[in-house]
Design a protein around this motif. Structure first.
Motif, PDB file in Angstrom:
ATOM      1  N   ALA A 143       2.987  -2.932 -18.507  1.00 16.20           N
ATOM      2  CA  ALA A 143       2.521  -1.586 -18.847  1.00 16.20           C
ATOM      3  C   ALA A 143       2.272  -1.449 -20.343  1.00 16.20           C
ATOM      4  CB  ALA A 143       3.542  -0.557 -18.371  1.00 16.20           C
ATOM      5  N   ILE A 144       3.186  -1.962 -21.173  1.00 15.58           N
ATOM      6  CA  ILE A 144       3.025  -1.831 -22.627  1.00 15.58           C
ATOM      7  C   ILE A 144       1.832  -2.640 -23.121  1.00 15.58           C
ATOM      8  CG2 ILE A 144       4.135  -2.353 -24.840  1.00 15.58           C
ATOM      9  CD1 ILE A 144       6.807  -1.742 -23.533  1.00 15.58           C
ATOM     10  N   ALA A 145       1.633  -3.834 -22.577  1.00 12.46           N
ATOM     11  CA  ALA A 145       0.516  -4.666 -23.016  1.00 12.46           C
ATOM     12  C   ALA A 145      -0.810  -3.983 -22.753  1.00 12.46           C
ATOM     13  CB  ALA A 145       0.573  -6.024 -22.318  1.00 12.46           C
ATOM     14  N   VAL A 146      -0.963  -3.367 -21.578  1.00 12.82           N
ATOM     15  CA  VAL A 146      -2.220  -2.695 -21.249  1.00 12.82           C
ATOM     16  C   VAL A 146      -2.409  -1.457 -22.132  1.00 12.82           C
ATOM     17  CG1 VAL A 146      -3.423  -1.403 -19.454  1.00 12.82           C
ATOM     18  CG2 VAL A 146      -2.325  -3.589 -18.916  1.00 12.82           C
ATOM     19  N   LEU A 147      -1.355  -0.652 -22.311  1.00 13.97           N
ATOM     20  CA  LEU A 147      -1.466   0.539 -23.155  1.00 13.97           C
ATOM     21  C   LEU A 147      -1.825   0.162 -24.590  1.00 13.97           C
ATOM     22  CD1 LEU A 147       1.541   2.697 -21.897  1.00 13.97           C
ATOM     23  CD2 LEU A 147      -0.890   3.232 -21.662  1.00 13.97           C
ATOM     24  N   ALA A 148      -1.203  -0.892 -25.113  1.00 10.60           N
ATOM     25  CA  ALA A 148      -1.489  -1.304 -26.492  1.00 10.60           C
ATOM     26  C   ALA A 148      -2.908  -1.819 -26.624  1.00 10.60           C
ATOM     27  CB  ALA A 148      -0.482  -2.373 -26.930  1.00 10.60           C
ATOM     28  N   HIS A 149      -3.368  -2.551 -25.652  1.00 10.85           N
ATOM     29  CA  HIS A 149      -4.743  -3.070 -25.735  1.00 10.85           C
ATOM     30  C   HIS A 149      -5.759  -1.947 -25.637  1.00 10.85           C
ATOM     31  CE1 HIS A 149      -8.389  -5.289 -24.364  1.00 10.85           C
ATOM     32  NE2 HIS A 149      -7.929  -6.180 -25.238  1.00 10.85           N
ATOM     33  N   GLU A 150      -5.446  -0.909 -24.839  1.00 13.31           N
ATOM     34  CA  GLU A 150      -6.354   0.228 -24.749  1.00 13.31           C
ATOM     35  C   GLU A 150      -6.469   0.982 -26.069  1.00 13.31           C
ATOM     36  OE1 GLU A 150      -8.293   1.341 -22.145  1.00 13.31           O
ATOM     37  OE2 GLU A 150      -7.813  -0.603 -21.249  1.00 13.31           O
ATOM     38  N   GLN A 151      -5.446   0.876 -26.929  1.00 12.82           N
ATOM     39  CA  GLN A 151      -5.510   1.541 -28.235  1.00 12.82           C
ATOM     40  C   GLN A 151      -6.283   0.719 -29.249  1.00 12.82           C
ATOM     41  OE1 GLN A 151      -4.276   4.547 -27.660  1.00 12.82           O
ATOM     42  NE2 GLN A 151      -3.711   3.576 -25.717  1.00 12.82           N
ATOM     43  N   GLY A 152      -6.682  -0.509 -28.880  1.00 12.88           N
ATOM     44  CA  GLY A 152      -7.469  -1.340 -29.785  1.00 12.88           C
ATOM     45  C   GLY A 152      -6.672  -2.394 -30.517  1.00 12.88           C
ATOM     46  N   PHE A 153      -5.398  -2.566 -30.223  1.00 11.10           N
ATOM     47  CA  PHE A 153      -4.607  -3.600 -30.890  1.00 11.10           C
ATOM     48  C   PHE A 153      -4.992  -4.972 -30.347  1.00 11.10           C
ATOM     49  CE2 PHE A 153      -1.486   0.042 -31.132  1.00 11.10           C
ATOM     50  CZ  PHE A 153      -1.699   0.273 -32.484  1.00 11.10           C
ATOM     51  N   PRO A 154      -5.045  -5.993 -31.203  1.00 11.75           N
ATOM     52  CA  PRO A 154      -5.434  -7.331 -30.752  1.00 11.75           C
ATOM     53  C   PRO A 154      -4.325  -7.989 -29.923  1.00 11.75           C
ATOM     54  CG  PRO A 154      -4.868  -7.391 -33.074  1.00 11.75           C
ATOM     55  CD  PRO A 154      -4.861  -5.948 -32.682  1.00 11.75           C
ATOM     56  N   ILE A 155      -4.736  -8.904 -29.058  1.00 15.86           N
ATOM     57  CA  ILE A 155      -3.791  -9.590 -28.173  1.00 15.86           C
ATOM     58  C   ILE A 155      -2.779 -10.395 -28.969  1.00 15.86           C
ATOM     59  CG2 ILE A 155      -3.610 -11.363 -26.368  1.00 15.86           C
ATOM     60  CD1 ILE A 155      -6.265 -10.431 -25.292  1.00 15.86           C
ATOM     61  N   ARG A 156      -3.223 -10.962 -30.107  1.00 14.97           N
ATOM     62  CA  ARG A 156      -2.317 -11.767 -30.918  1.00 14.97           C
ATOM     63  C   ARG A 156      -1.111 -10.952 -31.365  1.00 14.97           C
ATOM     64  NH1 ARG A 156      -3.245 -16.195 -34.487  1.00 14.97           N
ATOM     65  NH2 ARG A 156      -5.457 -16.062 -34.017  1.00 14.97           N
ATOM     66  N   ARG A 157      -1.341  -9.738 -31.824  1.00 18.02           N
ATOM     67  CA  ARG A 157      -0.237  -8.897 -32.314  1.00 18.02           C
ATOM     68  C   ARG A 157       0.618  -8.369 -31.151  1.00 18.02           C
ATOM     69  NH1 ARG A 157      -0.947 -11.506 -36.493  1.00 18.02           N
ATOM     70  NH2 ARG A 157      -2.956 -11.220 -37.507  1.00 18.02           N
ATOM     71  N   ILE A 158      -0.045  -8.018 -30.053  1.00 18.16           N
ATOM     72  CA  ILE A 158       0.710  -7.502 -28.906  1.00 18.16           C
ATOM     73  C   ILE A 158       1.667  -8.567 -28.372  1.00 18.16           C
ATOM     74  CG2 ILE A 158       0.519  -6.620 -26.550  1.00 18.16           C
ATOM     75  CD1 ILE A 158      -2.234  -5.510 -27.313  1.00 18.16           C
ATOM     76  N   SER A 159       1.163  -9.784 -28.219  1.00 16.73           N
ATOM     77  CA  SER A 159       2.012 -10.853 -27.691  1.00 16.73           C
ATOM     78  C   SER A 159       3.158 -11.178 -28.643  1.00 16.73           C
ATOM     79  CB  SER A 159       1.172 -12.106 -27.429  1.00 16.73           C
ATOM     80  OG  SER A 159       0.593 -12.577 -28.638  1.00 16.73           O
ATOM     81  N   ALA A 160       2.901 -11.111 -29.964  1.00 16.39           N
ATOM     82  CA  ALA A 160       3.964 -11.392 -30.930  1.00 16.39           C
ATOM     83  C   ALA A 160       5.062 -10.332 -30.876  1.00 16.39           C
ATOM     84  CB  ALA A 160       3.374 -11.480 -32.333  1.00 16.39           C
TER      85      ALA A 160
END
Length: 500
Positions: A154-171
Motif C-alpha cells: 500500500a505504501i509503495a503504490v501511494l508513494a509512487h502516485e505522489q511522484g517519488f522515484p522507485i529508487r527512493r521508495i525501495s530504500a
C-alpha cells in the motif's frame, strides 16, 4: 586472469574520463571489448568488481547544521593497489583532490520520501494524496495491516502516485527495486484487488499428474526392460530413464512423489515391481481390450479378500484426550472369512460372495454368477492376477466348454485378460477392497462372522446403488477412502499393503 588485463582496463577508464558522460563506456561494453578484441576468457563479474574498485565516483560531503563542525578545506584520496581510500594526510607523490562541500540533493530527496512515509503511517489527514478517493481509502486501510507485505504494498503504490522515484521508495521501505516494480505492475494491471491479493504458490512439480503417472508406470516395470542390469530401481536410474522419456525431474522431486504415494523401501514379501518377462505384452493386451470395449461387453477385475480373522482390529481414528486405545496382541478369533468379488469397470458394480477357500472351484462359481447376472452382454472379459487357481487347466477347460455352446445357447462368450505376474497393484478391485477395509474393517470389533458379512453386504449394496444413481466417482461417501480411482491404469497402485 583479470590481473593481466588491469592496465588495459585502467587505460579505458582514463580515456573515458575525458569524454562526456553520454559517450563513456559501461562495464558491459568494456567486458565485450576485452573478450572480443583482446582475448579475455574470464567472467563478467571479475571485470565488474575491478571496474567498481578503481572508479572514483563523485563524492558528496553533507554538512548538517548540528553544532559547530569547524572548517574542512581539503580531503585526500589515496590510490591503493585495488581501490581508492580517503586518508587524512596523503603520502608524498600521491594525487590530491579538493572537494567542494555542498548539500547532498539525493539525500535530501530520500529524507523527503522518508518524512512523507512517516506522515502517511501517522494517519496525517491533512496530507494531500493523489488518486481516486475510494482507492486512497482502501490503500490507507492497509497501511497498518499486521502483515508487513500488505503494508509495504500500500505504501509503495501511494508513494509512487505522489511522484517519488522507485529508487527512493525501495530504500526507505527496505525493499529491492524489483519488488517495488512488481507491486506497481500488479496495481497497474489489476488495481487494488490484484495488488492486495494473497500470494499464491505456483504448481509444484511433484504435483504434476503427468509426471506422477510416468514415475509409477516406470516403477511397475523391471529395470532390465530399459537396459539397466539391476533387479530393482535406484533414484539415479529412475531419473535417467524419465529424462529419456521427456520427463525432467530431480531426485528430490521423485522422492517427494514416491513418499506422498505411501511407497516405502521394503524387503521382499510386498512386491511393487513385476518381474514378468511378458509384462508389457500383457499390459498392452488389457489396455487394448479396455480402449475398444463395446457397450455390449463387460470387463471384470476379480480377486479374493482374505482370509482374515474376525476380532478386534486396529486402525486410524480420532481419539479424545486421555489413554490411548489398546488392541490386544493375542486374541481369540471369532471366525474366519474369505470374500470373492468382481468389479465391473464400466458400471462400477461389485458382485461378491463368500468362500471357504481360494481355489479353481470358486473361480468357476464366480464365472457362472457373472454369466447369470450379465446374460444380456455379448462378451465377458475376466481379469485377475497370476495366482495358480486363476490360471489352472480346469478353469481354462471350463471356459472352453462354455464358449463352444455359448453362441447356440445365446449366452455371452467368456474371454480372459490375465495381469502380469506379481502385478497385484494393477488389479483394480484392490482399490475397492482398500476402501471397504478402511470403512468397516479397521477399528472394528464385530461379535461374529454374520455381523461382518452383514456390514460388507450393506457396504457394497450402498456403493452399487450410488454408482447406479450417479454414474461417476462418488465424492465424500465411505468409498471415497479407496486408495485410487477404480480405473485401470498402468501407473495406478491399487494394492494397499496396509489394509490389515
Amino acid at each position: 586472469m583479470i590481473n593481466d588485463y588491469e592496465r588495459l582496463i585502467d587505460a579505458m577508464l582514463v580515456e573515458d574520463d575525458a569524454r562526456p558522460q553520454c559517450e563513456r563506456r559501461g562495464i558491459a561494453a568494456i567486458f565485450r571489448l576485452l573478450r572480443d578484441q583482446h582475448g579475455y576468457g574470464g567472467g563478467y563479474d571479475s571485470v565488474r568488481r575491478y571496474c567498481r574498485s578503481v572508479q572514483v565516483p563523485e563524492i558528496d560531503v553533507v554538512v548538517r547544521p548540528i553544532g559547530d563542525l569547524g572548517s574542512i578545506k581539503r580531503l585526500t584520496i589515496v590510490r591503493t593497489p585495488r581501490a581508492y581510500q580517503l586518508a587524512p594526510h596523503a603520502p608524498k607523490g600521491s594525487a590530491s583532490i579538493t572537494l567542494r562541500l555542498h548539500r547532498d540533493r539525493r539525500l535530501e530527496r530520500t529524507t523527503e520520501v522518508a518524512n512523507w512515509i512517516d506522515q502517511v503511517r501517522g494517519n496525517n489527514t491533512e496530507l494531500p494524496l493523489r488518486g481516486a478517493p475510494d482507492v486512497i481509502n482502501r490503500l490507507r486501510s492497509n497501511i497498518h495491516d499486521p502483515r508487513s507485505r500488505q503494508r509495504n504494498r500500500a505504501i509503495a503504490v501511494l508513494a509512487h502516485e505522489q511522484g517519488f522515484p522507485i529508487r527512493r521508495i525501495s530504500a526507505c521501505l527496505g525493499l529491492s527495486r524489483n519488488t517495488c516494480r512488481r507491486y506497481l505492475r500488479a496495481y497497474q494491471e489489476g488495481g487494488v484487488e490484484q495488488l492486495l491479493a494473497p500470494m499464491t504458490r505456483g504448481p509444484r512439480k511433484a504435483e504434476s499428474e503427468d509426471l506422477k503417472a510416468a514415475v509409477f508406470r516406470l516403477l511397475h516395470e523391471p529395470p532390465k526392460d530399459h537396459g539397466i542390469n539391476r533387479t530393482s530401481w535406484t533414484m539415479c536410474d529412475l531419473r535417467a530413464v524419465l529424462t529419456r522419456q521427456g520427463f525432467s525431474a530431480c531426485q528430490h522431486v521423485l522422492r517427494q512423489i514416491i513418499h506422498d504415494a505411501g511407497w516405502k523401501w521394503r524387503k521382499a514379501r510386498i512386491v511393487l515391481t513385476s518381474q514378468d518377462p511378458a509384462y508389457r505384452e500383457k499390459l498392452a493386451a488389457v489396455q487394448a481390450i479396455l480402449s475398444n470395449l463395446a457397450p455390449d461387453e463387460a470387463f471384470f477385475s476379480i480377486d479374493e479378500f482374505g482370509p482374515f480373522a474376525v476380532k478386534m482390529k486396529q486402525g486410524l481414528m480420532l481419539d479424545p484426550p486421555g489413554p490411548h486405545r489398546v488392541v490386544p496382541q493375542w486374541q481369540k478369533s471369532k471366525g474366519c472369512l474369505i470374500m470373492t468379488a468382481a468389479l465391473e469397470l464400466s458400471g462400477n458394480q461389485v458382485t461378491h460372495f463368500y468362500s471357504d477357500r481360494k481355489n479353481t472351484t470358486e473361480m468357476i462359481r464366480m464365472m457362472d454368477v457373472l454369466l447369470d447376472r450379465y446374460a444380456d452382454r455379448r462378451t465377458l472379459y475376466l481379469s485377475w492376477d497370476a495366482a495358480s487357481w486363476h490360471i489352472s487347466k480346469k478353469l481354462k477347460k471350463r471356459i472352453e466348454e462354455h464358449n463352444d455352446t455359448a453362441e447356440a445357447a445365446g449366452h455371452p462368450r467368456v474371454e480372459t485378460a490375465p495381469l502380469p505376474a506379481g502385478a497385484q497393484f494393477l488389479n483394480v478391485i484392490e482399490s475397492v477392497f482398500s476402501g471397504m477395509a478402511r470403512a468397516i474393517i479397521h477399528n472394528s470389533n464385530y461379535p461374529s462372522t454374520d455381523a461382518v458379512r452383514a456390514a460388507i453386504d450393506r457396504y457394497f449394496a450402498e456403493r452399487n446403488q450410488q454408482f447406479r444413481d450417479t454414474p461417476k466417482r462418488a465424492g465424500k461417501r465411505i468409498w471415497g477412502n479407496e486408495r485410487v480411482t477404480p480405473v485401470f491404469s498402468d501407473s495406478n497402485n491399487c494394492k494397499d499393503p496396509r489394509w490389515r
